[in-house]
Design an enzyme around this catalytic site. Structure first.
Site, PDB file in Angstrom:
ATOM      1  N   ARG A  46       1.516  21.688  -4.067  1.00 39.52           N
ATOM      2  CA  ARG A  46       1.644  21.953  -5.509  1.00 39.52           C
ATOM      3  C   ARG A  46       0.234  22.077  -6.093  1.00 39.52           C
ATOM      4  O   ARG A  46      -0.752  21.785  -5.422  1.00 39.52           O
ATOM      5  CB  ARG A  46       2.340  20.754  -6.179  1.00 39.52           C
ATOM      6  CG  ARG A  46       1.577  19.456  -5.910  1.00 39.52           C
ATOM      7  CD  ARG A  46       1.950  18.300  -6.784  1.00 39.52           C
ATOM      8  NE  ARG A  46       0.954  17.252  -6.667  1.00 39.52           N
ATOM      9  CZ  ARG A  46       0.982  16.267  -5.765  1.00 39.52           C
ATOM     10  NH1 ARG A  46       1.979  16.179  -4.909  1.00 39.52           N
ATOM     11  NH2 ARG A  46       0.006  15.374  -5.743  1.00 39.52           N
ATOM     12  N   LYS A  85       3.483   3.876   8.784  1.00 38.99           N
ATOM     13  CA  LYS A  85       3.823   4.687   7.607  1.00 38.99           C
ATOM     14  C   LYS A  85       5.228   5.263   7.737  1.00 38.99           C
ATOM     15  O   LYS A  85       5.641   5.651   8.831  1.00 38.99           O
ATOM     16  CB  LYS A  85       2.839   5.854   7.457  1.00 38.99           C
ATOM     17  CG  LYS A  85       1.390   5.437   7.264  1.00 38.99           C
ATOM     18  CD  LYS A  85       0.493   6.662   7.086  1.00 38.99           C
ATOM     19  CE  LYS A  85      -0.943   6.223   6.819  1.00 38.99           C
ATOM     20  NZ  LYS A  85      -1.829   7.388   6.582  1.00 38.99           N
ATOM     21  N   HIS A  90      -3.024   3.347  -5.366  1.00 41.06           N
ATOM     22  CA  HIS A  90      -2.641   4.731  -5.061  1.00 41.06           C
ATOM     23  C   HIS A  90      -2.477   5.613  -6.289  1.00 41.06           C
ATOM     24  O   HIS A  90      -1.928   6.697  -6.217  1.00 41.06           O
ATOM     25  CB  HIS A  90      -1.391   4.776  -4.183  1.00 41.06           C
ATOM     26  CG  HIS A  90      -1.565   3.964  -2.930  1.00 41.06           C
ATOM     27  ND1 HIS A  90      -2.575   4.193  -2.045  1.00 41.06           N
ATOM     28  CD2 HIS A  90      -0.895   2.884  -2.459  1.00 41.06           C
ATOM     29  CE1 HIS A  90      -2.521   3.320  -1.061  1.00 41.06           C
ATOM     30  NE2 HIS A  90      -1.515   2.502  -1.295  1.00 41.06           N
ATOM     31  N   HIS A 108     -11.374   9.304   0.197  1.00 45.49           N
ATOM     32  CA  HIS A 108     -10.295  10.288   0.099  1.00 45.49           C
ATOM     33  C   HIS A 108     -10.933  11.592  -0.359  1.00 45.49           C
ATOM     34  O   HIS A 108     -11.391  11.691  -1.489  1.00 45.49           O
ATOM     35  CB  HIS A 108      -9.244   9.791  -0.906  1.00 45.49           C
ATOM     36  CG  HIS A 108      -8.210  10.827  -1.266  1.00 45.49           C
ATOM     37  ND1 HIS A 108      -6.872  10.559  -1.276  1.00 45.49           N
ATOM     38  CD2 HIS A 108      -8.322  12.114  -1.622  1.00 45.49           C
ATOM     39  CE1 HIS A 108      -6.207  11.648  -1.619  1.00 45.49           C
ATOM     40  NE2 HIS A 108      -7.072  12.606  -1.854  1.00 45.49           N
TER      41      HIS A 108
HETATM   42  C1  MV4 Z   1      -4.565   5.525   5.697  1.00 38.66           C
HETATM   43  C2  MV4 Z   1      -5.643   4.652   5.438  1.00 38.66           C
HETATM   44  C3  MV4 Z   1      -6.357   4.208   6.521  1.00 38.66           C
HETATM   45  N1  MV4 Z   1      -6.009   4.593   7.776  1.00 38.66           N
HETATM   46  N2  MV4 Z   1      -4.264   5.883   6.963  1.00 38.66           N
HETATM   47  C4  MV4 Z   1      -2.926   5.744   1.237  1.00 38.66           C
HETATM   48  C5  MV4 Z   1      -2.214   6.854   0.542  1.00 38.66           C
HETATM   49  C6  MV4 Z   1      -1.688   7.723   1.614  1.00 38.66           C
HETATM   50  N3  MV4 Z   1      -1.841   9.094   1.227  1.00 38.66           N
HETATM   51  C7  MV4 Z   1      -2.453   7.377   2.822  1.00 38.66           C
HETATM   52  N4  MV4 Z   1      -3.248   6.228   2.518  1.00 38.66           N
HETATM   53  C8  MV4 Z   1      -4.076   5.684   3.428  1.00 38.66           C
HETATM   54  N5  MV4 Z   1      -3.818   6.023   4.711  1.00 38.66           N
HETATM   55  C9  MV4 Z   1      -4.967   5.414   7.962  1.00 38.66           C
HETATM   56  N6  MV4 Z   1      -4.648   5.777   9.200  1.00 38.66           N
HETATM   57  C10 MV4 Z   1      -5.932   4.320   4.122  1.00 38.66           C
HETATM   58  C11 MV4 Z   1      -5.147   4.823   3.111  1.00 38.66           C
HETATM   59  C12 MV4 Z   1      -5.496   4.413   1.795  1.00 38.66           C
HETATM   60  C13 MV4 Z   1      -5.924   5.323   0.836  1.00 38.66           C
HETATM   61  C14 MV4 Z   1      -6.002   6.679   1.113  1.00 38.66           C
HETATM   62  C15 MV4 Z   1      -6.411   7.555   0.162  1.00 38.66           C
HETATM   63  C16 MV4 Z   1      -6.781   7.093  -1.091  1.00 38.66           C
HETATM   64  C17 MV4 Z   1      -6.700   5.769  -1.390  1.00 38.66           C
HETATM   65  C18 MV4 Z   1      -6.270   4.868  -0.443  1.00 38.66           C
HETATM   66  C19 MV4 Z   1      -6.202   3.526  -0.765  1.00 38.66           C
HETATM   67  C20 MV4 Z   1      -5.759   2.640   0.181  1.00 38.66           C
HETATM   68  C21 MV4 Z   1      -5.396   3.091   1.450  1.00 38.66           C
END
Ligand code: MV4
Length: 663
Positions: A294, A160, A237, A210
């Site tokens: 926010r 990331k 997203h 989430h």
């Molecule tokens: C992740 C993950 C799996 N493992 N991190 C996507 C948005 C960003 N805020 C972080 N995200 C993710 N991080 C780890 N270590 C999966 C996602 C992710 C996701 C997270 C929240 C809501 C929707 C998502 C859709 C795909 C991937």
């Protein structure tokens, strides 16, 4: 910090309206800022004062701190609310507002800055004992270090961008051999997109949910949480459905996540409303992801189940007030769901749609809240987010809220641009969704990544479209001539009047023949089938017709050649190709714009001298409780405007003359 007397809202659309509603309730004067594309927008009308800050593009208006500060100075505002998006998480803006001696309704620049960097935020969270995804968030960004750390974490891994957020600049790596390439492309993408190539690595959590916790902090050291929201239903997203509480939450897990979120806020001396995002894995473990500094789009679901007004709390805390609410005094009651109605085309890869909203009616009843920042007659412009409205339903149980939402969406008629309405209904009716058993992979798994096609209209739905078309044509004819022979109105003595339609509807063409009987009923041929249609209740745009014994509700709006319709809860658009082929039958030749019927002018969009293009809306006429758009039939410029708003016009009255360039 003193009381806020005049609040400038540095935003547009539904959130600007939402913030102003509470400000107004509290006797606080409001100032809107707007771009020239938003001159007629609801947030401008709603404010006590409004300041034009530039042209449509956000880089020349809503995103320019100096313009917002100048508007605040000019109007003597004493506080600025940033809403969400735009400048809401811009640390420099928070600092600038305060440096100008104004109250920023949001956190300090330091808190925004810290949470804007994933590596720094994560280090702080680890120190504070907040559970984080195992990974690497060190300052050393050498390839060898990152690759070595990656191997320690184990695959799959998420790479990331430290400066990214909301899924931007993120990469999934399945195995060690893919890591070096992922690091170098992620780094250069991050450098380009965010001006920093800094990366973090994390173990990838497979199909997480989430879940985010709403926190609130005052400037006296009090921090509480207001429960969680589940926002797993996302597409690329972009959140689609949010709800509170999370359907699989337990009191123990809520306490643990809530305490972690409160610790997160305390560790950065947070103030105001904030959201701590977590991933929740299938074993019930949760991990800090990021903190949004926010008020969020989905805050209404929290308001519904807590009974609190989050904007009122923001204003109170910004004035230096104490929260006055202990954690034990926060009660979560019932269940709330929010959907985001977007102007986008699910059948065409969900591309955003722009255009004029010529009709917008949603049912308002107990348990339903609609936060909209756009009204009929307004344009969805290409400059801004395509969200039209948020619809929020509340029920004692999740199932009550879910069913109510399906009903509300089925009855929501929004014509002029394509929307994700039918897609939302399909999501809400999906078994995984109704069981509460879904993850962030829900939409991709259940609907695929790039499309969702509407079902083709049924014969019964086409019969409804045919009859409603026929009735509009008949009303138009009778409005033109009040002493018209009865047979032309459909009441022949023994012969059936035969009205053929060729309807182009959802990418296919149907032959629909409407035969009117003198008792007011119809026989309708739809391709090879014949159906009987009996009108039950016709009231302006809405009607209930019985088709072969089955009652079907519909709402229609005719804009030019196009009939926009909501039939049995599904949106459809059809064009009568026969009328289009006949063209100019009503005597206007494009240069002379005649009233199509007797009615009242409700709005005029042009002035003498304006250039118009074919299809531009010139005026709206209201007749029989229905609004009809008067569209330009040719390109040209307006010569004479012979009508005024509120004036009555008769059928075939000359309203506007247009001269075309090629005369
Ligand atoms: C992740 C993950 C799996 N493992 N991190 C996507 C948005 C960003 N805020 C972080 N995200 C993710 N991080 C780890 N270590 C999966 C996602 C992710 C996701 C997270 C929240 C809501 C929707 C998502 C859709 C795909 C991937």
């Amino acid at each position: 910090m003193g009381r806020i007397r005049k609040l400038l809202v540095a935003n547009r659309g539904e959130i600007a309206c939402r913030v102003m509603r509470t400000a107004r309730d509290q006797g606080i004067a409001t100032v809107a800022v707007y771009s020239s594309a938003d001159a007629h927008a609801p947030h401008v009308k709603m404010a006590d004062e409004a300041v034009l800050i530039g042209p449509g593009p956000v880089g020349q208006s809503y995103l320019v701190p100096e313009k917002i500060l100048a508007a605040a100075a000019e109007t003597n505002a004493d506080a600025v609310h940033p809403g969400y998006g735009f400048l809401s998480e811009n640390a420099a803006f928070s600092a600038q507002v305060e440096a100008a001696g104004l109250i920023f309704v949001g956190p300090t620049a330091e808190a925004i800055d810290l949470m804007g960097n994933k590596a720094a935020a994560k280090r702080r969270m680890i120190d504070a004992g907040v559970p984080c995804v195992p990974g690497y968030e060190g300052e050393n960004q050498e390839d060898d270090t990152l690759i070595g750390e990656g191997e320690k974490i184990g695959f799959p891994i998420m790479v990331k961008a430290a400066a990214g957020g909301g899924g931007r600049g993120m990469r999934l790596v399945d195995a060690a051999d893919g890591l070096p390439a992922a690091i170098s492309t992620a780094r250069s993408e991050a450098q380009n997109a965010f001006g920093s190539g800094e990366l973090i690595l994390e173990k990838a959590i497979v199909k997480p949910r989430h879940v985010e916790v709403q926190v609130f902090a005052d400037t006296h050291g009090n921090v509480i949480h207001l429960g969680e929201r589940d926002c797993s239903v996302q597409r690329r997203h972009q959140k689609v459905i949010e709800e509170a509480p999370c359907p699989i939450m337990t009191p123990e897990l809520r306490d643990a996540m809530g305490s972690a979120a409160v610790e997160a806020a305390k560790s950065i001396n947070y103030r105001g409303a904030g959201t701590v995002e977590f991933l929740l894995d299938s074993s019930g473990e949760f991990y800090f992801l990021e903190m949004n500094t926010r008020l969020q789009v989905e805050h209404p679901v929290t308001e519904e189940i807590t009974g609190l007004d989050l904007v009122a709390m923001q204003l109170h805390v910004a004035e230096g007030g104490e929260l006055g609410l202990a954690q034990e005094e926060v009660f979560l009651d019932g269940s709330a769901i929010e959907v985001r109605l977007y102007a986008e085309d699910p059948a065409n890869k969900f591309l955003p749609c722009t255009g004029l909203i010529n009709f917008f009616e949603a049912p308002v009843r107990p348990g339903v809240r609609i936060d909209a920042g756009i009204t009929a007659g307004q344009e969805i412009s290409p400059f801004y987010d395509p969200m039209i409205a948020k619809i929020i339903t509340y029920g004692e149980t999740r199932e009550v809220a879910r069913k109510l939402m399906v009903d509300v969406l089925r009855e929501t008629a929004l014509f002029g641009v394509r929307t994700n309405r039918d897609f939302l209904i399909a999501c809400l009716e999906n078994d995984q969704f109704s069981d509460g058993e879904f993850s962030t992979a829900f939409i991709a798994e259940e609907f695929g990544e790039d499309g969702f096609s509407d079902a083709l209209p049924s014969a019964a739905e086409l019969a409804v479209l045919g009859v409603r078309h026929y009735l509009l044509d008949r009303d138009k004819a009778s409005a033109k001539s009040l002493n018209m022979p009865e047979e032309l109105l459909g009441f022949t003595s023994n012969e059936h009047l035969h009205s053929p339609y060729l309807l182009a509807c959802q990418d296919a063409t149907y032959r629909v023949v409407v035969r009117a009987h003198k008792d007011g009923s119809f026989m309708v041929d739809v391709d090879d089938a014949t159906l009987s249609v009996v009108p039950r209740n016709i009231e302006g745009a809405r009607a209930v017709l019985t088709v072969d014994g089955q009652a079907i509700a519909s709402t229609v709006h005719l804009a030019g050649d196009t009939l926009h319709a909501l039939v049995a809860g599904r949106g459809m658009t059809c064009v009568n190709l026969l009328a289009k082929a006949r063209g100019g039958e009503d005597g206007s030749d494009g240069r002379r714009v005649l009233a199509p019927m007797h009615g009242r002018v409700v709005d005029i969009f042009v002035q003498s001298g304006d250039d118009v293009q074919k299809g531009d809306r010139l005026a709206i006429i209201e007749a029989m409780k229905m609004q009809h758009d008067i569209l330009a039939e040719i390109d040209g410029s307006v010569d004479d405007l012979l009508i005024a708003v509120d004036q009555q016009v008769g059928a075939d009255d000359l309203m506007i003359t247009i001269s075309s360039e090629d005369e």
